[in-house]
Design a protein around this motif. Sequence first.
Motif, PDB file in Angstrom:
ATOM      1  N   GLY A 232       0.780  -1.233   0.000  1.00 36.91           N
ATOM      2  CA  GLY A 232       0.000   0.000   0.000  1.00 36.91           C
ATOM      3  C   GLY A 232       0.810   1.280   0.000  1.00 36.91           C
ATOM      4  N   GLN A 233       2.131   1.200  -0.158  1.00 36.86           N
ATOM      5  CA  GLN A 233       2.947   2.410  -0.211  1.00 36.86           C
ATOM      6  C   GLN A 233       2.743   3.134  -1.546  1.00 36.86           C
ATOM      7  OE1 GLN A 233       4.537   3.398   2.362  1.00 36.86           O
ATOM      8  NE2 GLN A 233       5.392   1.702   3.526  1.00 36.86           N
ATOM      9  N   CYS A 234       3.081   4.432  -1.567  1.00 41.42           N
ATOM     10  CA  CYS A 234       2.951   5.234  -2.790  1.00 41.42           C
ATOM     11  C   CYS A 234       4.130   4.979  -3.720  1.00 41.42           C
ATOM     12  CB  CYS A 234       2.902   6.718  -2.460  1.00 41.42           C
ATOM     13  SG  CYS A 234       1.359   7.225  -1.691  1.00 41.42           S
ATOM     14  N   GLY A 235       3.850   4.877  -5.025  1.00 40.70           N
ATOM     15  CA  GLY A 235       4.928   4.658  -5.975  1.00 40.70           C
ATOM     16  C   GLY A 235       4.591   5.156  -7.368  1.00 40.70           C
ATOM     17  N   ILE A 236       5.626   5.257  -8.205  1.00 36.17           N
ATOM     18  CA  ILE A 236       5.482   5.642  -9.608  1.00 36.17           C
ATOM     19  C   ILE A 236       6.101   4.538 -10.462  1.00 36.17           C
ATOM     20  CG2 ILE A 236       6.005   7.380 -11.369  1.00 36.17           C
ATOM     21  CD1 ILE A 236       6.476   9.396  -9.086  1.00 36.17           C
ATOM     22  N   VAL A 237       5.395   4.167 -11.538  1.00 42.03           N
ATOM     23  CA  VAL A 237       5.930   3.207 -12.507  1.00 42.03           C
ATOM     24  C   VAL A 237       6.109   3.955 -13.824  1.00 42.03           C
ATOM     25  CG1 VAL A 237       5.560   1.045 -13.745  1.00 42.03           C
ATOM     26  CG2 VAL A 237       4.730   1.298 -11.389  1.00 42.03           C
ATOM     27  N   TYR A 238       7.357   4.033 -14.322  1.00 44.96           N
ATOM     28  CA  TYR A 238       7.631   4.747 -15.569  1.00 44.96           C
ATOM     29  C   TYR A 238       7.712   3.785 -16.749  1.00 44.96           C
ATOM     30  CZ  TYR A 238       8.547   9.167 -13.214  1.00 44.96           C
ATOM     31  OH  TYR A 238       8.408  10.331 -12.491  1.00 44.96           O
ATOM     32  N   CYS A 239       7.008   4.145 -17.831  1.00 44.08           N
ATOM     33  CA  CYS A 239       7.053   3.400 -19.092  1.00 44.08           C
ATOM     34  C   CYS A 239       7.427   4.372 -20.212  1.00 44.08           C
ATOM     35  CB  CYS A 239       5.695   2.780 -19.415  1.00 44.08           C
ATOM     36  SG  CYS A 239       5.019   1.713 -18.122  1.00 44.08           S
ATOM     37  N   THR A 240       7.942   3.838 -21.328  1.00 45.21           N
ATOM     38  CA  THR A 240       8.384   4.734 -22.396  1.00 45.21           C
ATOM     39  C   THR A 240       7.292   5.060 -23.411  1.00 45.21           C
ATOM     40  OG1 THR A 240       9.275   2.821 -23.565  1.00 45.21           O
ATOM     41  CG2 THR A 240      10.828   4.138 -22.274  1.00 45.21           C
ATOM     42  N   SER A 241       6.167   4.335 -23.391  1.00 46.99           N
ATOM     43  CA  SER A 241       5.109   4.643 -24.372  1.00 46.99           C
ATOM     44  C   SER A 241       3.773   4.866 -23.664  1.00 46.99           C
ATOM     45  CB  SER A 241       4.967   3.509 -25.387  1.00 46.99           C
ATOM     46  OG  SER A 241       4.342   2.383 -24.804  1.00 46.99           O
ATOM     47  N   ARG A 242       2.945   5.664 -24.312  1.00 46.25           N
ATOM     48  CA  ARG A 242       1.618   5.964 -23.750  1.00 46.25           C
ATOM     49  C   ARG A 242       0.768   4.689 -23.650  1.00 46.25           C
ATOM     50  NH1 ARG A 242       0.129  11.437 -27.256  1.00 46.25           N
ATOM     51  NH2 ARG A 242       1.915  12.684 -26.552  1.00 46.25           N
ATOM     52  N   LYS A 243       0.837   3.893 -24.724  1.00 47.47           N
ATOM     53  CA  LYS A 243       0.032   2.664 -24.743  1.00 47.47           C
ATOM     54  C   LYS A 243       0.407   1.753 -23.576  1.00 47.47           C
ATOM     55  CE  LYS A 243      -1.107  -1.315 -27.652  1.00 47.47           C
ATOM     56  NZ  LYS A 243      -0.776  -2.065 -28.887  1.00 47.47           N
ATOM     57  N   ARG A 244       1.707   1.656 -23.293  1.00 48.24           N
ATOM     58  CA  ARG A 244       2.136   0.753 -22.227  1.00 48.24           C
ATOM     59  C   ARG A 244       1.681   1.266 -20.857  1.00 48.24           C
ATOM     60  NH1 ARG A 244       7.874  -1.927 -22.713  1.00 48.24           N
ATOM     61  NH2 ARG A 244       6.684  -3.007 -24.305  1.00 48.24           N
ATOM     62  N   THR A 245       1.668   2.579 -20.657  1.00 42.83           N
ATOM     63  CA  THR A 245       1.191   3.086 -19.358  1.00 42.83           C
ATOM     64  C   THR A 245      -0.253   2.650 -19.117  1.00 42.83           C
ATOM     65  OG1 THR A 245       0.385   5.226 -20.198  1.00 42.83           O
ATOM     66  CG2 THR A 245       2.674   5.131 -19.488  1.00 42.83           C
ATOM     67  N   GLU A 246      -1.068   2.701 -20.177  1.00 41.93           N
ATOM     68  CA  GLU A 246      -2.474   2.311 -20.046  1.00 41.93           C
ATOM     69  C   GLU A 246      -2.596   0.813 -19.750  1.00 41.93           C
ATOM     70  OE1 GLU A 246      -4.252   3.629 -23.672  1.00 41.93           O
ATOM     71  OE2 GLU A 246      -3.930   5.760 -23.227  1.00 41.93           O
TER      72      GLU A 246
END
Length: 604
Positions: A232-246
């Motif tokens: 339940g901790q806060c985090g960010i996941v970075y992806c290189t494409s818009r489609k992959r973030t979705e």
Amino acid sequence: MQSHPYPQPLDVLREVFGYQAFRPGQDAVIAQLVSGHDVLAIMPTGGGKSLCYQIPALVRPGLAIVVSPLIALIKDQVDALRANGVAAAGLHSGLARDELLEVYSQLWRGDLKLLYVAPERILLPDFLARLQDIPLALIAIDEAHCISQWGHDFRPEYAELGRLKQLFPQVPIAALTATADDATRLDILNRLGLHEPLVHLASFDRPNIRYTLVEKFKPSEQLLHYVQKQAGQCGIVYCTSRKRTEEVADILKVRNYRAACYHAGLPADERARVQDAFIRDDLDIVVATVAFGMGIDKPNVRFVVHYDIPKNIESYYQETGRAGRDGLPAEALLLFDPADIERVRGLLEKNENAEQRQVEIFKLNLMSAFAEAQTCRRQVLLNYFGEYHAEPCGNCDICLDPPKTYDGTEDAQKALSCVYRVGQRYGMGHVIEILRGAQSQRIRELGHDKLSTYGIGKEQSHEYWVSVLRQLIHKGLLVQNITRHLVLQLTEAARPILRGEQALELAVPRTELLSAKKLRRRELELAQGEDAALFRELRKLRKQLAEEEGIPPYVVFNDATLLELAQFRPTTESEMLTINGVGYRKLERFGEVFLECIREHAEL
């Protein structure tokens, strides 16, 4: 222009911002600006850059102008300043017309101490003309690496900011950034025309962040396994494409995680909704492109995952630096597939600006070298920024699960000697060809097949020598000169190795893909026992107050302040003022309710 009741920087630090002492280097930068002189400050994310210009702005008479590239960054800074009772405002395209007129009205009345503006706005002729009639305390240029052609995030709208020194020669200018190598620093100084500036280079080390790399094999399963352990901790996941973030956000949401995606292709209102929800702790995980995060001063991000490899070390450093800004334990996980390097390289090759393309590809190669390194990851990162650490950090996957090592003195001598024999004028590929005794026409034409080092490493593969040379670079014995077509050059540290006065241990070169490493985790419990119970109560109270006030929870108090409150349990206002992050204004607004919560907990 209004005066300020705090004539001394330390008074402002304690009474406005609630901190008892400056961090290393802050006082020197602040003193330089207060005395009216220019500064270039390179300080890591979470290192206290903002205070370096905010405090002089409150000490010096006049208005401080802060040039900032993103609306999110401006809003965040203005919210935090107003919560501390500082007259601050922002001018940006996200304001409604009546809000815009109100800011201009405050500006012309002299009611503001800090005004945040976008780079393209400050250079508008009408705006510059009006500023000529206003006493200015200082001009701060945040994210100053954006002005440099050697920087990782060059922005054309920053290019004209050098005019500011010409137009306001007597106003001190502060250029600030979290990431700048040597070439970028020199370019910033030249382009801004700073006059005899103090150049402050803080340590880039963020010892609270654990750096981990694992081979990417089933990334969605790896991510779910990792996030499950974050509890339940806060985090960010970075992806290189818009489609992959979705796609990744959907995977997390199906598993009932409070997650959402963020990228530049989403409607502005949706981006704002996601960002606000994350800042207010209504979302735990944001899956984003690099469009998200710059200037998001959310101190309690406990982990950052790179689902894909970043384009350069500066981006990786900045993005991982969004974890643990409160100084508490945090983690940075990179999922690495060597094939990603070639995919990103293909995208960079499309840049029509040849010079910029060369810089970007060079920086990608260094990011690849970081991912493939078998030496302490923190040493590699710090070395990139010119900060050499002799000892491994003990808090990265290489240190915690070390590769096999060998006496690499002889290999190092062969490689370093070869760099020396070619006059320190050639890049890695050419040096390796000489070591391996390649029969190329170019080598014969240059006469390099006559060198004493020709063929002395022929028993080893090309990949083997790539690994050795990269390790020598990571260890500070060689540098790659970005301004001279990436040639290899020796450093002073190479001398004792070449002379045989010092032995050198190297990692056994990997000639195959990285083996999958078991995900390791350090417990991220910020408090234990009774402290943990009170800490949870204080977080609930913070969330409630933030919702009532319409501000992000960390603007009330950040996790580090709540942790101190839980550990030291002040019972009076004077005791509460000794807690870092509690200034007079916040004590007045929130002190009593937090003290009451602490008292009630003590009675249970």
